[in-house]
Motif scaffolding. Structure first.
Motif, PDB file in Angstrom:
ATOM      1  N   ALA A 106       0.813  -1.230   0.000  1.00 27.45           N
ATOM      2  CA  ALA A 106       0.000   0.000   0.000  1.00 27.45           C
ATOM      3  C   ALA A 106       0.837   1.268   0.000  1.00 27.45           C
ATOM      4  O   ALA A 106       0.299   2.357  -0.242  1.00 27.45           O
ATOM      5  N   ALA A 107       2.134   1.160   0.279  1.00 19.34           N
ATOM      6  CA  ALA A 107       2.989   2.349   0.397  1.00 19.34           C
ATOM      7  C   ALA A 107       2.980   3.154  -0.893  1.00 19.34           C
ATOM      8  O   ALA A 107       3.243   2.609  -1.968  1.00 19.34           O
ATOM      9  N   PRO A 108       2.674   4.438  -0.826  1.00 21.58           N
ATOM     10  CA  PRO A 108       2.621   5.260  -2.041  1.00 21.58           C
ATOM     11  C   PRO A 108       4.013   5.630  -2.528  1.00 21.58           C
ATOM     12  O   PRO A 108       4.802   6.214  -1.789  1.00 21.58           O
ATOM     13  N   ARG A 109       4.331   5.277  -3.749  1.00 24.32           N
ATOM     14  CA  ARG A 109       5.658   5.584  -4.292  1.00 24.32           C
ATOM     15  C   ARG A 109       5.851   7.100  -4.318  1.00 24.32           C
ATOM     16  O   ARG A 109       5.032   7.833  -4.843  1.00 24.32           O
ATOM     17  N   GLY A 110       6.963   7.530  -3.740  1.00 21.17           N
ATOM     18  CA  GLY A 110       7.248   8.948  -3.668  1.00 21.17           C
ATOM     19  C   GLY A 110       6.489   9.672  -2.573  1.00 21.17           C
ATOM     20  O   GLY A 110       6.610  10.888  -2.443  1.00 21.17           O
ATOM     21  N   GLY A 111       5.712   8.934  -1.773  1.00 12.66           N
ATOM     22  CA  GLY A 111       4.915   9.556  -0.727  1.00 12.66           C
ATOM     23  C   GLY A 111       5.497   9.320   0.659  1.00 12.66           C
ATOM     24  O   GLY A 111       6.704   9.119   0.831  1.00 12.66           O
ATOM     25  N   ILE A 112       4.623   9.361   1.653  1.00 13.15           N
ATOM     26  CA  ILE A 112       5.023   9.260   3.059  1.00 13.15           C
ATOM     27  C   ILE A 112       4.232   8.147   3.730  1.00 13.15           C
ATOM     28  O   ILE A 112       3.015   8.035   3.538  1.00 13.15           O
ATOM     29  N   VAL A 113       4.909   7.326   4.513  1.00 11.49           N
ATOM     30  CA  VAL A 113       4.263   6.339   5.382  1.00 11.49           C
ATOM     31  C   VAL A 113       4.499   6.780   6.820  1.00 11.49           C
ATOM     32  O   VAL A 113       5.645   7.015   7.222  1.00 11.49           O
TER      33      VAL A 113
ATOM     34  N   GLN B 178      11.961  -2.536   4.128  1.00  9.16           N
ATOM     35  CA  GLN B 178      10.993  -2.920   3.100  1.00  9.16           C
ATOM     36  C   GLN B 178      10.675  -1.755   2.158  1.00  9.16           C
ATOM     37  O   GLN B 178      10.410  -1.956   0.978  1.00  9.16           O
ATOM     38  N   LEU B 179      10.722  -0.542   2.691  1.00  9.87           N
ATOM     39  CA  LEU B 179      10.392   0.630   1.883  1.00  9.87           C
ATOM     40  C   LEU B 179      11.605   1.217   1.176  1.00  9.87           C
ATOM     41  O   LEU B 179      11.467   2.164   0.406  1.00  9.87           O
ATOM     42  N   ALA B 180      12.792   0.681   1.452  1.00  9.18           N
ATOM     43  CA  ALA B 180      14.008   1.204   0.836  1.00  9.18           C
ATOM     44  C   ALA B 180      13.913   1.084  -0.689  1.00  9.18           C
ATOM     45  O   ALA B 180      13.312   0.163  -1.221  1.00  9.18           O
ATOM     46  N   GLY B 181      14.506   2.057  -1.367  1.00  3.47           N
ATOM     47  CA  GLY B 181      14.467   2.032  -2.817  1.00  3.47           C
ATOM     48  C   GLY B 181      13.507   3.035  -3.404  1.00  3.47           C
ATOM     49  O   GLY B 181      13.204   2.985  -4.599  1.00  3.47           O
ATOM     50  N   GLY B 182      12.996   3.932  -2.565  1.00  4.62           N
ATOM     51  CA  GLY B 182      12.180   5.019  -3.088  1.00  4.62           C
ATOM     52  C   GLY B 182      10.692   4.817  -3.038  1.00  4.62           C
ATOM     53  O   GLY B 182       9.941   5.656  -3.522  1.00  4.62           O
ATOM     54  N   ALA B 183      10.243   3.699  -2.463  1.00  2.13           N
ATOM     55  CA  ALA B 183       8.795   3.480  -2.409  1.00  2.13           C
ATOM     56  C   ALA B 183       8.114   4.589  -1.612  1.00  2.13           C
ATOM     57  O   ALA B 183       7.094   5.123  -2.027  1.00  2.13           O
ATOM     58  N   ALA B 184       8.660   4.935  -0.452  1.00  4.15           N
ATOM     59  CA  ALA B 184       8.063   5.975   0.390  1.00  4.15           C
ATOM     60  C   ALA B 184       9.033   6.309   1.512  1.00  4.15           C
ATOM     61  O   ALA B 184       9.915   5.517   1.862  1.00  4.15           O
ATOM     62  N   ARG B 185       8.864   7.508   2.083  1.00  8.33           N
ATOM     63  CA  ARG B 185       9.644   7.922   3.246  1.00  8.33           C
ATOM     64  C   ARG B 185       8.882   7.536   4.507  1.00  8.33           C
ATOM     65  O   ARG B 185       7.666   7.730   4.585  1.00  8.33           O
ATOM     66  N   LEU B 186       9.592   7.010   5.497  1.00  6.90           N
ATOM     67  CA  LEU B 186       8.965   6.512   6.713  1.00  6.90           C
ATOM     68  C   LEU B 186       9.146   7.498   7.856  1.00  6.90           C
ATOM     69  O   LEU B 186      10.266   7.819   8.250  1.00  6.90           O
ATOM     70  N   PHE B 187       8.015   7.993   8.408  1.00  8.62           N
ATOM     71  CA  PHE B 187       7.999   8.837   9.596  1.00  8.62           C
ATOM     72  C   PHE B 187       7.529   7.974  10.768  1.00  8.62           C
ATOM     73  O   PHE B 187       6.491   7.308  10.669  1.00  8.62           O
ATOM     74  N   VAL B 188       8.254   8.007  11.878  1.00  8.07           N
ATOM     75  CA  VAL B 188       7.951   7.129  13.009  1.00  8.07           C
ATOM     76  C   VAL B 188       7.786   7.936  14.286  1.00  8.07           C
ATOM     77  O   VAL B 188       8.609   8.805  14.596  1.00  8.07           O
ATOM     78  N   ASP B 189       6.732   7.634  15.032  1.00  7.50           N
ATOM     79  CA  ASP B 189       6.523   8.191  16.377  1.00  7.50           C
ATOM     80  C   ASP B 189       6.160   7.028  17.276  1.00  7.50           C
ATOM     81  O   ASP B 189       5.053   6.483  17.192  1.00  7.50           O
ATOM     82  N   THR B 190       7.101   6.598  18.100  1.00  6.14           N
ATOM     83  CA  THR B 190       6.852   5.476  18.992  1.00  6.14           C
ATOM     84  C   THR B 190       7.534   5.758  20.324  1.00  6.14           C
ATOM     85  O   THR B 190       8.020   6.871  20.557  1.00  6.14           O
ATOM     86  N   SER B 191       7.576   4.777  21.204  1.00  2.00           N
ATOM     87  CA  SER B 191       8.110   5.024  22.545  1.00  2.00           C
ATOM     88  C   SER B 191       8.693   3.740  23.118  1.00  2.00           C
ATOM     89  O   SER B 191       8.638   2.673  22.492  1.00  2.00           O
ATOM     90  N   GLY B 192       9.247   3.857  24.316  1.00  2.27           N
ATOM     91  CA  GLY B 192       9.722   2.688  25.042  1.00  2.27           C
ATOM     92  C   GLY B 192      10.829   1.938  24.328  1.00  2.27           C
ATOM     93  O   GLY B 192      11.708   2.516  23.696  1.00  2.27           O
ATOM     94  N   THR B 193      10.769   0.611  24.425  1.00  2.00           N
ATOM     95  CA  THR B 193      11.820  -0.220  23.855  1.00  2.00           C
ATOM     96  C   THR B 193      11.839  -0.155  22.327  1.00  2.00           C
ATOM     97  O   THR B 193      12.896  -0.331  21.710  1.00  2.00           O
ATOM     98  N   ALA B 194      10.687   0.108  21.702  1.00  4.90           N
ATOM     99  CA  ALA B 194      10.650   0.248  20.250  1.00  4.90           C
ATOM    100  C   ALA B 194      11.438   1.486  19.812  1.00  4.90           C
ATOM    101  O   ALA B 194      12.174   1.461  18.821  1.00  4.90           O
ATOM    102  N   LEU B 195      11.288   2.582  20.560  1.00  6.79           N
ATOM    103  CA  LEU B 195      12.054   3.787  20.276  1.00  6.79           C
ATOM    104  C   LEU B 195      13.540   3.550  20.514  1.00  6.79           C
ATOM    105  O   LEU B 195      14.389   3.969  19.714  1.00  6.79           O
ATOM    106  N   ALA B 196      13.865   2.871  21.599  1.00  7.85           N
ATOM    107  CA  ALA B 196      15.273   2.600  21.909  1.00  7.85           C
ATOM    108  C   ALA B 196      15.934   1.780  20.806  1.00  7.85           C
ATOM    109  O   ALA B 196      17.110   1.986  20.487  1.00  7.85           O
ATOM    110  N   ALA B 197      15.192   0.857  20.201  1.00  6.79           N
ATOM    111  CA  ALA B 197      15.744   0.029  19.128  1.00  6.79           C
ATOM    112  C   ALA B 197      16.097   0.880  17.916  1.00  6.79           C
ATOM    113  O   ALA B 197      17.136   0.668  17.269  1.00  6.79           O
TER     114      ALA B 197
END
Length: 333
Positions: free
Chosen positions: A146-153, A174-193
């Motif tokens: 579903a990731a929009p090519r050239g868009g934002i996930v 998985q999105l590497a190669g220009g499919a989409a840019r990944l913006f992340v907002d998470t917390s805890g151990t997921a953020l630490a990773a």
């Protein structure tokens, strides 16, 4: 002060203008129930006001706030059971385009109760269903398709139980190669990773000041302290840009366009529910409409402050965002 090179005062980037496509991802949504009581005290039966029910979860709130700003997004949401069906109905009523992913169990519910005597807000958040490795694999495939090519996930919110902390890095690969840019907002151990560089870097990583200080292992009292920490994460390859919310002291970004601070507009806080998601919605929509980092940061700050002005889980109002953005104060660090 308005950052050099920013859009003119009054040129609010709201409305139905051209934008890059945005996909929001919510693997652990919640049916949000908000109410109030005269006082929140132990052991007694608390007589509450009639509840307000909204679709909740990080990515869902981002999509809701984007729609409030006249933008467009598609929400990929994992749903299950009766609560999931009801949440899907609320999303349909709101006119949000939805891609439904089958969750491995019933969608959770969350409860927010305001003590009318003190104004304090109590938030009760349930964990959600347990995910297996196969469930995670199916979700990654669905997002990749579903990731929009050239868009934002936008990946926002907590991971469901069973989902590895490295989910964001897995998705970034998985999105590497220009499919989409990944913006992340998470917390805890997921953020630490992510901060530890567990895999591919994400495009934008957002956190609040308490999370930043926890990762840094020290207080970050000054804006320059926060900017230095954010810049160190960028230099270490955790993300191309790092945003840290400093609460009433505003928001800071470090990245390819430099280090910037956007002041938090002074508003009367009624409810902070959804403020962080609204910030991410404003920032992502700003980027999708071609704004530079300083103005996108200011739009995020305006959206977050506007959400704090609304009760329960209502989120931001367009008129408030426009007024607060027009008053923006952005400066280089």
């Amino acid at each position: 002060m308005i950052a050099p090179g920013s859009v003119p005062a009054g040129a609010i980037p709201l409305g139905s203008g051209a934008q890059a496509p945005i996909l929001t991802v919510t693997l652990n949504p919640a049916l949000d129930v908000a109410t109030s009581a005269a006082a929140v005290v132990p052991e007694l039966k608390l007589r509450c006001e009639a509840p307000v029910t909204d679709p909740g979860g990080g990515g869902i709130n981002v999509s809701r706030a984007i729609a409030r700003m006249g933008g467009q997004s598609t929400a990929l949401v994992a749903l299950g059971g009766a609560a999931g069906d009801r949440l899907a109905g609320l999303l349909e009523d709101a006119g949000l385009p939805v891609l439904r992913l089958k969750a491995p169990g019933d969608t959770r519910q969350s409860l927010s109760v305001i003590d009318r005597g003190t104004g304090a807000q109590f938030r009760f958040v349930l964990p959600g269903p347990e995910w297996s490795a196969a469930d995670v694999g199916a979700a990654l495939e669905a997002v990749g398709a579903a990731a929009p090519r050239g868009g934002i996930v936008v990946l926002s919110g907590s991971n469901p139980p069973g989902v590895p902390d490295t989910l964001a890095a897995m998705l970034a690969r998985q999105l590497a190669g220009g499919a989409a840019r990944l913006f992340v907002d998470t917390s805890g151990t997921a953020l630490a990773a992510i901060a530890a560089g567990a895999g591919a870097a994400v495009e934008v990583l957002r956190m609040d000041d308490a999370e930043a200080e926890s990762l840094a292992g020290r207080p970050l009292p000054a804006r320059t302290d926060t900017a230095d920490f954010a810049g160190a994460l960028v230099a270490a390859g955790a993300a191309r840009s790092v945003i840290v919310a400093r609460g009433a002291d505003g928001n800071i970004i470090a990245g390819p366009e430099g280090r910037w601070h956007a002041a938090a507009p002074p508003v009367r806080v009624i409810s902070k529910v959804g403020a962080g998601d609204s910030f991410l919605a404003g920032y992502a929509l700003g980027v999708a409409r071609g704004l530079g980092a300083p103005d996108a940061l200011a739009l995020g700050a305006a959206a977050a402050a506007a959400t704090c002005m609304t009760p329960a889980t209502e989120l931001c109002r367009p008129d408030d965002i426009a007024r607060l953005y027009d008053q923006r104060a952005v400066s280089a660090l």
